[in-house]
Design an enzyme around this catalytic site. Structure first.
Site, PDB file in Angstrom:
ATOM      1  N   HIS A 107      53.206  32.295 -16.231  1.00 43.60           N
ATOM      2  CA  HIS A 107      52.091  31.925 -15.364  1.00 43.60           C
ATOM      3  C   HIS A 107      51.900  32.913 -14.218  1.00 43.60           C
ATOM      4  O   HIS A 107      52.193  32.613 -13.069  1.00 43.60           O
ATOM      5  CB  HIS A 107      52.312  30.502 -14.841  1.00 43.60           C
ATOM      6  CG  HIS A 107      51.178  29.943 -14.047  1.00 43.60           C
ATOM      7  ND1 HIS A 107      49.877  30.404 -14.139  1.00 43.60           N
ATOM      8  CD2 HIS A 107      51.134  28.930 -13.142  1.00 43.60           C
ATOM      9  CE1 HIS A 107      49.106  29.709 -13.323  1.00 43.60           C
ATOM     10  NE2 HIS A 107      49.845  28.812 -12.700  1.00 43.60           N
ATOM     11  N   CYS A 134      45.243  28.129  -8.903  1.00 41.91           N
ATOM     12  CA  CYS A 134      45.603  28.491 -10.278  1.00 41.91           C
ATOM     13  C   CYS A 134      44.375  28.625 -11.168  1.00 41.91           C
ATOM     14  O   CYS A 134      44.474  29.065 -12.304  1.00 41.91           O
ATOM     15  CB  CYS A 134      46.563  27.465 -10.862  1.00 41.91           C
ATOM     16  SG  CYS A 134      48.164  27.496 -10.033  1.00 41.91           S
TER      17      CYS A 134
END
Lengths: 395, 474
Positions: free
Chosen positions: A339, A86
């Site tokens: 996201h 991430c």
């Protein structure tokens, strides 16, 4: 060792609308983010001398720089694809920053993007990088929920009490998201809604989990000394920290699931470079990795925003809300903005950049007099953390 | 003396009340309940459980082989014995073999093990029988069958639990109960033919021949352990042979678990040994394409070593399946909606490289700083020593839950909640990350004790992939 402080500036940024972008593909997202950044920087696409581009999901063999070079027609420009869970968006920014600081290039494009909504299922799928047998049935919520269970246990919170604490983070981020036109979600929610939502991975419910979205974000980086040639209000990179834990949290001997070395180290590296001694007081805005509400809570405590075990008090006092002492995730965060993994680090940096310039897309969430801001991603099972600190002025 | 060094059993946690099967089809219930393997169990995983139960407190050093017996191997071509031996962490310099295709395969393996030990080619041999037979939905067999495994360690020892005194075998060719290579369900001919010309005639012949050979009468047998498809037929045989049904016949445990294929005779023998006293004479007879009969003499040796469950222990540890549909799904007879797709596909070569961690559940113990880590780490997490470790077995160690989550995304649609568990093992507080099975998710708590259990994790790349899970101690 020479630090990175005030050596590189961001003179243009772009960010797509995040969400379920059924109508666009990865290449369209790249164009949407990059062209906004070009326009913001006042440059011609041909001015780009190098590109670092991050995306996480890819076919097994890889995708290289193709999805940046093809859509943007980056002709005879070196394109490097980066991936670091991430933290991928920050990884693109970090490498672009170092490339400029090295003196090799004067105009570098950092691009992060992800197309998650072409898989046919709502989540990220089951199983990650730990081996197909060892973790055949692991998911992201299932992993991060392990943190919540242990945190509640350590600090004597019943599941109901614990969920009410982290639930307030979701309420805050949804409120902020309601003021963010480019965010995936715009609905305000109540704590009651959070607590009554379906469970995704106990103790985390639906509103404890971030959106699964499509999106891209981009930045144009130049040497700090040349920044004013591009615009009157460039934003300077004050520090970049990145740290990796040396073993998966699941199998790390004696790990307490509370003190994450990668979080502590990456933030301390960035604070040191940026000469920040009291992050709770010195930082005006933080956009951090709230993939799950519990993640935002442990970030407060590992970044020195809250004392260990005391985040609850700060949350209940509204310290991290828009009008609080340290507003966190002013654009809705991963929770509400969405996201798209590779884009997130640059999307967060976009919010800090715009807030510093006083150009937040919606005036209701524009903070006053933002001098220093922090963006942050935390990725993997989790295992890697990246922090960027940006400032309005040099010095 | 050649005899039984140790024995163990395994009965899955789940039981299906026969009333639930009967109600689904509007038929009469045979009463009681049958055992049902979980959706992550097969005959290999059940066999591994039985072997661990058998080997509790017993050294693996002198185990020179493992014979696996089943009519329901998960593989058409690939040896279950080698997989079970690896999961049981036996050494690799051993003889392994699968005995299959007959309800008598368990006692075929037992005979072969006795021969190996008698000839001196092995010091001790593990014989493990495991079955999970599928009956046509609605059939009597569906109510009558159960799933279980039993394991025996046979060896030449001064302190056996029981010695083998004599045996007698006959072979018989007939279609009575069978499955073709393409069949899912057990087939059978008319019941009267199966019982009279098959079961009674062959069992009677083997048992009476053995008694005659040893110059014994039924009255000199303390317990006769007769495999049978149901209690009625078992009693019919006992009466025909002149045994006292009330006093001399080992209970079939039909009401509590059903008849568990080739494992059943072995399970009954295990119970008989749990109940026997010194100098008892036991008669064991199995059936399937003939019959194997054995005469055993019980010694005064301690029957239980270590942390053993045994048949009765596992029988008393149970949970009821909530529905007949769940049984169908667990056995793969009903295909529910699939869960989220897996992102990673297994690789035979990668799984093979990682076999000591994933199949043997070995961790690495650093020879420099002593830190134990799972899975095996070539570079020590504690002191960075490289390739300086010994392997340690974690599978037979208990642990406690350090943290957990209940994942609603990762599961199957028939078992939607996957408990993700981080265990702190009693072995140097080593952390193990795994799923929990055979549990009530809402009862899981930090600090709760767990034990390890070998399970089939998932199917991918045309392979069954096995790994360890944890469960509440049974």
């Amino acid at each position: 060792m020479e630090g990175i402080k005030d050596r590189v500036a961001i003179v243009g940024m772009g960010c797509t609308k995040f969400g379920e972008r059924w109508d666009v593909g990865l290449d369209d997202l790249a164009i949407e983010a990059a062209y906004e950044a070009y326009e913001d920087a006042g440059i011609d696409p041909k001015d780009v001398q190098a590109c670092w581009f991050g995306t996480v999901t890819a076919p097994a063999i890889g995708i290289g720089g193709t999805h940046a070079a093809n859509p943007l027609k980056l002709d005879r420009v070196p394109v490097t694809r980066v991936e670091n869970w991430c933290a991928t968006g920050h990884e693109a920014l970090r490498n672009a920053c170092f490339a400029v600081a090295s003196g090799m290039y004067n105009v570098v494009l950092a691009l992060g993007m992800e197309k998650l909504k072409d898989t046919g299922f709502p989540g990220l799928g089951t199983g990650r990088g730990m081996g197909p047998v060892l973790e055949a049935r692991r998911t992201s919520p299932g992993s991060f929920a392990l943190i919540a269970t242990r945190y509640f246990h350590t600090y004597g919170l019943s599941p109901e009490e614990g969920k009410a604490v982290i639930g307030k983070i979701a309420v805050k981020n949804h409120y902020n998201g309601s003021l963010s036109p480019k965010a995936h979600f715009h609905n305000k929610i109540t704590l009651e809604q959070v607590l009554k939502a379906p469970i995704i991975a106990w103790p985390l419910g639906l509103f404890d989990c971030c959106g699964n979205s499509d999106g891209a974000a981009a930045a144009i980086l130049v040497p700090a000394k040349q920044a004013k040639k591009f615009r009157h209000d460039p934003v300077y990179i004050k520090g970049i920290g990145m740290s990796f834990d040396s073993l998966l949290p699941h199998t790390r001997p004696k790990f307490d699931w509370l003190t994450w070395n990668s979080l502590v180290d990456s933030s301390q590296q960035a604070y040191e470079q940026a000469c920040i001694r009291k992050p709770r007081e010195d930082i005006d805005i933080a956009v951090v990795h709230d993939c799950f509400t519990i993640t935002e809570l442990i970030i407060y405590e590992n970044f020195g925003f809250s004392a260990r075990g005391r985040a609850k008090e700060d949350i209940e006092a509204g310290f991290f809300e828009l009008g609080g002492g340290l507003p966190v995730n002013t654009d809705g965060g991963l929770k509400c903005f969405g996201h798209p993994i590779g884009a997130s680090g640059l999307r967060m940096t976009y919010e800090v950049y715009k807030q510093i310039q006083g150009k937040a897309q919606s005036p209701e969430r524009q903070l006053k007099d933002v001098k220093l801001g922090l963006s942050h991603t935390f990725g993997g099972p989790p295992q890697v953390s990246a922090v960027a600190i940006l400032g309005r002025e040099t010095g | 003396m050649i005899g039984i060094i140790a024995c163990g059993a395994y009965i899955p946690l789940w039981r299906l009340p026969r009333d639930a099967i009967a109600a689904a089809w509007g038929r009469q219930s045979l009463g009681g309940e049958r055992s049902v393997a979980n959706n992550d169990e097969d005959t290999v995983t059940m066999a591994v459980e039985a072997v661990f139960d058998c080997l509790a407190g017993v050294s693996r050093d002198t185990v020179d082989g493992l014979y696996f017996a089943s009519t329901t191997s998960p593989f058409r071509e690939k040896q279950c014995a080698a997989l079970a031996a690896a999961a049981a962490d036996l050494k690799t310099e051993i003889i392994t073999a699968d005995y299959s295709n007959s309800l008598r395969s368990s006692t075929n393996a037992l005979r072969a093990a006795l021969d190996a030990v008698s000839s001196g080619s092995a010091r001790s041999m593990l014989v493990v029988a495991s079955d999970c037979r599928l009956a046509y939905p609605r059939s009597d067999y569906e109510q009558g069958f159960g799933d279980a495994a039993a394991a025996f360690l046979i060896g030449n020892t001064s302190t056996p639990i029981a010695t083998f005194e004599a045996h007698y075998s006959i072979s018989n060719e007939m279609y009575d109960v069978w499955r073709l290579d393409k069949d899912t369900y057990v087939q059978s001919w008319e019941d009267r033919f199966v019982v009279e010309k098959g079961y009674i005639e062959n069992m009677q012949k083997a048992v009476s021949s053995l008694l005659k050979k040893e110059k014994l009468s039924p009255g000199s047998i303390n317990k006769a352990i007769f495999y049978a498809p149901n209690p009625r037929v078992q009693h019919q045989l006992a009466r025909a042979l002149g045994f006292d049904v009330q006093k001399q016949i080992q209970d079939l445990l039909f009401d509590r678990m059903g008849v568990c294929g080739c494992a059943h005779a072995m399970l009954m023998l295990a119970v008989a040994l749990e109940e026997a006293k010194a100098d008892d004479i036991l008669l064991l007879a199995s059936y399937g394409d003939g019959s194997d009969a054995f005469l055993l003499k019980v010694t005064g040796a301690a029957k239980s070593k270590g942390n053993k469950h045994g048949v009765m222990g596992y029988l008393s540890s149970k949970k009821l399946l909530p529905s007949y549909e769940k049984y169908l799904s667990y056995r793969g007879l009903l295909e529910p909606q699939p869960g989220e797709p897996f992102r990673l596909f297994p690789s035979a070569s990668a799984s093979w490289r990682e076999r000591n961690s994933s199949i043997r559940l070995h961790g690495s113990k650093c020879k420099n700083c002593g830190l134990v880590t799972f899975p095996i780490q070539r570079v020590c997490y504690g002191c960075q020593s490289k390739d300086n470790y010994s392997e340690v077995r974690l599978s037979d160690r208990r642990g406690a839950i350090f943290t957990f989550s209940l994942d609603n995304l990762a599961g199957r649609s028939d078992d939607p909640v996957i408990p993700q568990i981080v265990i702190e093992s009693e072995m140097d507080n080593t952390r193990i990350y795994c799923m929990m099975t055979d549990c009530a998710p809402n009862e899981i708590k930090i600090g709760m004790p767990v034990e390890m259990t070998f399970r089939r994790i998932y199917e991918g790349a045309s392979m069954y992939n096995y790994f360890w899970k944890c469960r509440p101690p049974r």
